[in-house]
Write a protein that holds these residues in place. Structure first.
Motif, PDB file in Angstrom:
ATOM      1  N   ILE A 157      27.713  36.730  43.023  1.00  0.00           N
ATOM      2  CA  ILE A 157      27.504  37.191  44.398  1.00  0.00           C
ATOM      3  C   ILE A 157      28.241  36.297  45.387  1.00  0.00           C
ATOM      4  O   ILE A 157      28.765  36.760  46.404  1.00  0.00           O
ATOM      5  CB  ILE A 157      25.995  37.266  44.724  1.00  0.00           C
ATOM      6  CG1 ILE A 157      25.364  38.444  43.973  1.00  0.00           C
ATOM      7  CG2 ILE A 157      25.758  37.420  46.227  1.00  0.00           C
ATOM      8  CD1 ILE A 157      23.854  38.533  44.092  1.00  0.00           C
ATOM      9  N   ARG A 158      28.297  35.001  45.086  1.00  0.00           N
ATOM     10  CA  ARG A 158      28.952  34.074  46.019  1.00  0.00           C
ATOM     11  C   ARG A 158      30.432  34.389  46.199  1.00  0.00           C
ATOM     12  O   ARG A 158      31.009  34.090  47.244  1.00  0.00           O
ATOM     13  CB  ARG A 158      28.742  32.628  45.553  1.00  0.00           C
ATOM     14  CG  ARG A 158      29.372  32.286  44.223  1.00  0.00           C
ATOM     15  CD  ARG A 158      28.773  30.999  43.636  1.00  0.00           C
ATOM     16  NE  ARG A 158      27.372  31.199  43.329  1.00  0.00           N
ATOM     17  CZ  ARG A 158      26.429  30.258  43.446  1.00  0.00           C
ATOM     18  NH1 ARG A 158      26.758  29.046  43.839  1.00  0.00           N
ATOM     19  NH2 ARG A 158      25.182  30.509  43.143  1.00  0.00           N
ATOM     20  N   GLY A 159      31.038  35.012  45.200  1.00  0.00           N
ATOM     21  CA  GLY A 159      32.450  35.353  45.310  1.00  0.00           C
ATOM     22  C   GLY A 159      32.729  36.450  46.307  1.00  0.00           C
ATOM     23  O   GLY A 159      33.854  36.586  46.798  1.00  0.00           O
ATOM     24  N   TRP A 160      31.711  37.234  46.631  1.00  0.00           N
ATOM     25  CA  TRP A 160      31.905  38.347  47.549  1.00  0.00           C
ATOM     26  C   TRP A 160      32.210  37.875  48.966  1.00  0.00           C
ATOM     27  O   TRP A 160      32.732  38.638  49.772  1.00  0.00           O
ATOM     28  CB  TRP A 160      30.687  39.262  47.548  1.00  0.00           C
ATOM     29  CG  TRP A 160      30.488  39.958  46.229  1.00  0.00           C
ATOM     30  CD1 TRP A 160      31.347  39.987  45.172  1.00  0.00           C
ATOM     31  CD2 TRP A 160      29.345  40.717  45.836  1.00  0.00           C
ATOM     32  NE1 TRP A 160      30.813  40.716  44.139  1.00  0.00           N
ATOM     33  CE2 TRP A 160      29.580  41.180  44.516  1.00  0.00           C
ATOM     34  CE3 TRP A 160      28.144  41.043  46.453  1.00  0.00           C
ATOM     35  CZ2 TRP A 160      28.662  41.944  43.822  1.00  0.00           C
ATOM     36  CZ3 TRP A 160      27.229  41.817  45.751  1.00  0.00           C
ATOM     37  CH2 TRP A 160      27.493  42.268  44.453  1.00  0.00           C
ATOM     38  N   THR A 164      35.880  38.735  46.362  1.00  0.00           N
ATOM     39  CA  THR A 164      36.092  38.714  44.923  1.00  0.00           C
ATOM     40  C   THR A 164      34.983  39.484  44.214  1.00  0.00           C
ATOM     41  O   THR A 164      33.799  39.248  44.456  1.00  0.00           O
ATOM     42  CB  THR A 164      36.101  37.263  44.389  1.00  0.00           C
ATOM     43  OG1 THR A 164      37.113  36.522  45.064  1.00  0.00           O
ATOM     44  CG2 THR A 164      36.360  37.238  42.891  1.00  0.00           C
ATOM     45  N   MET A 165      35.353  40.398  43.326  1.00  0.00           N
ATOM     46  CA  MET A 165      34.389  41.135  42.517  1.00  0.00           C
ATOM     47  C   MET A 165      34.655  40.810  41.055  1.00  0.00           C
ATOM     48  O   MET A 165      35.652  41.243  40.479  1.00  0.00           O
ATOM     49  CB  MET A 165      34.512  42.645  42.744  1.00  0.00           C
ATOM     50  CG  MET A 165      33.635  43.484  41.828  1.00  0.00           C
ATOM     51  SD  MET A 165      31.882  43.271  42.135  1.00  0.00           S
ATOM     52  CE  MET A 165      31.721  44.193  43.682  1.00  0.00           C
ATOM     53  N   GLU A 166      33.785  40.006  40.459  1.00  0.00           N
ATOM     54  CA  GLU A 166      33.985  39.597  39.075  1.00  0.00           C
ATOM     55  C   GLU A 166      33.621  40.720  38.109  1.00  0.00           C
ATOM     56  O   GLU A 166      32.664  41.452  38.324  1.00  0.00           O
ATOM     57  CB  GLU A 166      33.150  38.350  38.761  1.00  0.00           C
ATOM     58  CG  GLU A 166      33.663  37.094  39.433  1.00  0.00           C
ATOM     59  CD  GLU A 166      33.080  35.832  38.794  1.00  0.00           C
ATOM     60  OE1 GLU A 166      33.038  35.762  37.548  1.00  0.00           O
ATOM     61  OE2 GLU A 166      32.656  34.959  39.546  1.00  0.00           O
ATOM     62  N   LYS A 167      34.398  40.841  37.057  1.00  0.00           N
ATOM     63  CA  LYS A 167      34.143  41.791  35.981  1.00  0.00           C
ATOM     64  C   LYS A 167      34.104  41.033  34.668  1.00  0.00           C
ATOM     65  O   LYS A 167      34.651  39.936  34.559  1.00  0.00           O
ATOM     66  CB  LYS A 167      35.235  42.870  35.954  1.00  0.00           C
ATOM     67  CG  LYS A 167      35.292  43.736  37.207  1.00  0.00           C
ATOM     68  CD  LYS A 167      36.401  44.780  37.094  1.00  0.00           C
ATOM     69  CE  LYS A 167      36.451  45.663  38.335  1.00  0.00           C
ATOM     70  NZ  LYS A 167      37.516  46.681  38.256  1.00  0.00           N
ATOM     71  N   PRO A 168      33.415  41.567  33.647  1.00  0.00           N
ATOM     72  CA  PRO A 168      32.679  42.823  33.579  1.00  0.00           C
ATOM     73  C   PRO A 168      31.272  42.703  34.161  1.00  0.00           C
ATOM     74  O   PRO A 168      30.887  41.636  34.659  1.00  0.00           O
ATOM     75  CB  PRO A 168      32.628  43.098  32.075  1.00  0.00           C
ATOM     76  CG  PRO A 168      32.550  41.730  31.472  1.00  0.00           C
ATOM     77  CD  PRO A 168      33.441  40.876  32.344  1.00  0.00           C
TER      78      PRO A 168
END
Length: 225
Positions: A157-160, A164-168
């Motif tokens: 969530i902190r990347g948002w 940034t949207m981490e996958k998967p």
């Protein structure tokens, strides 16, 4: 004196560090209009909200499919407020130390994270405690129907904050282990410092939105006598 209802909802506001809510007025008394009507446009996953399975799974159930009994009733409090520091990892071991011995179906986290930083600050989102993968798996095995969090519970969530949207999906451990199993998630509570006991009576009421994968949610609790 009877215990009063306490609001744990994060108010929707136009000026927030993470989300943009478009809040405007249609009609103005100063211009002679008979009514003023506030217009709101905001994500169903902003501020305090509830997730449905369709948030992460095609053709999953929607907000209106969640039984009302799921989000009304007695919630058991997982109080971690004395332990929480910046970037605190909430592991299976941490959870096992505070989890009730008796069977429970509804839990609410009390970390009081909003007493460390304002929920309208980068530190609230960027330095938050988080559930680890083994912590989420631990909760998934407890027979729960709903979990309410007062902190940004998945590490990515902190990347948002930087887009940034981490996958998967498996990196978003509560969504992967819990929501995917049909456990309702209520996110971004505040004011949990006002919880005083091991259990509370709670109403976590989502707006009735047709075919929605999430909904803004008003969370009200009452401490036990």
């Amino acid at each position: 004196m009877m215990n009063k209802w306490i609001d744990l909802s994060m108010p929707i506001c136009a000026d927030h560090i993470r989300w943009h809510a478009d809040i405007t007025k249609k009609g103005r008394f100063a211009q002679g209009d008979l009514f003023e009507a506030t217009q709101l446009q905001v994500s169903c996953h902003a501020f305090t909200h509830m997730d449905a399975l369709s948030h992460i799974q095609q053709d999953g159930y929607t907000i209106l499919d969640i039984p009302i009994e799921t989000y009304i009733g007695e919630f058991h409090v997982l109080d971690l407020s004395a332990q929480i520091t910046d970037n605190f990892a909430i592991t299976a071991q941490v959870l096992d130390a505070v989890f009730p011995a008796e069977p429970v179906s509804k839990i609410i986290f009390k970390t009081c994270w909003d007493t460390h930083y304002s929920y309208n600050s980068t530190q609230f989102w960027g330095n938050a405690p988080y559930i680890t993968a083994d912590g989420a798996a631990y909760l998934a095995d407890k027979g729960l129907t709903i979990i309410a969090f007062d902190f940004p519970q998945d590490y990515p969530i902190r990347g948002w904050l930087s887009g940034t949207m981490e996958k998967p999906l498996s990196k978003h451990v509560t969504h992967h282990h819990l929501l995917q199993k049909g456990i309702t998630l209520v996110e971004y509570l505040c004011n949990t410092r006002k919880i005083t006991g091991r259990t509370v009576d709670a109403l976590m009421i989502p707006i009735a939105i047709d075919n929605a994968d999430g909904s803004p949610c008003r969370v009200l609790i009452k401490n036990k006598e």
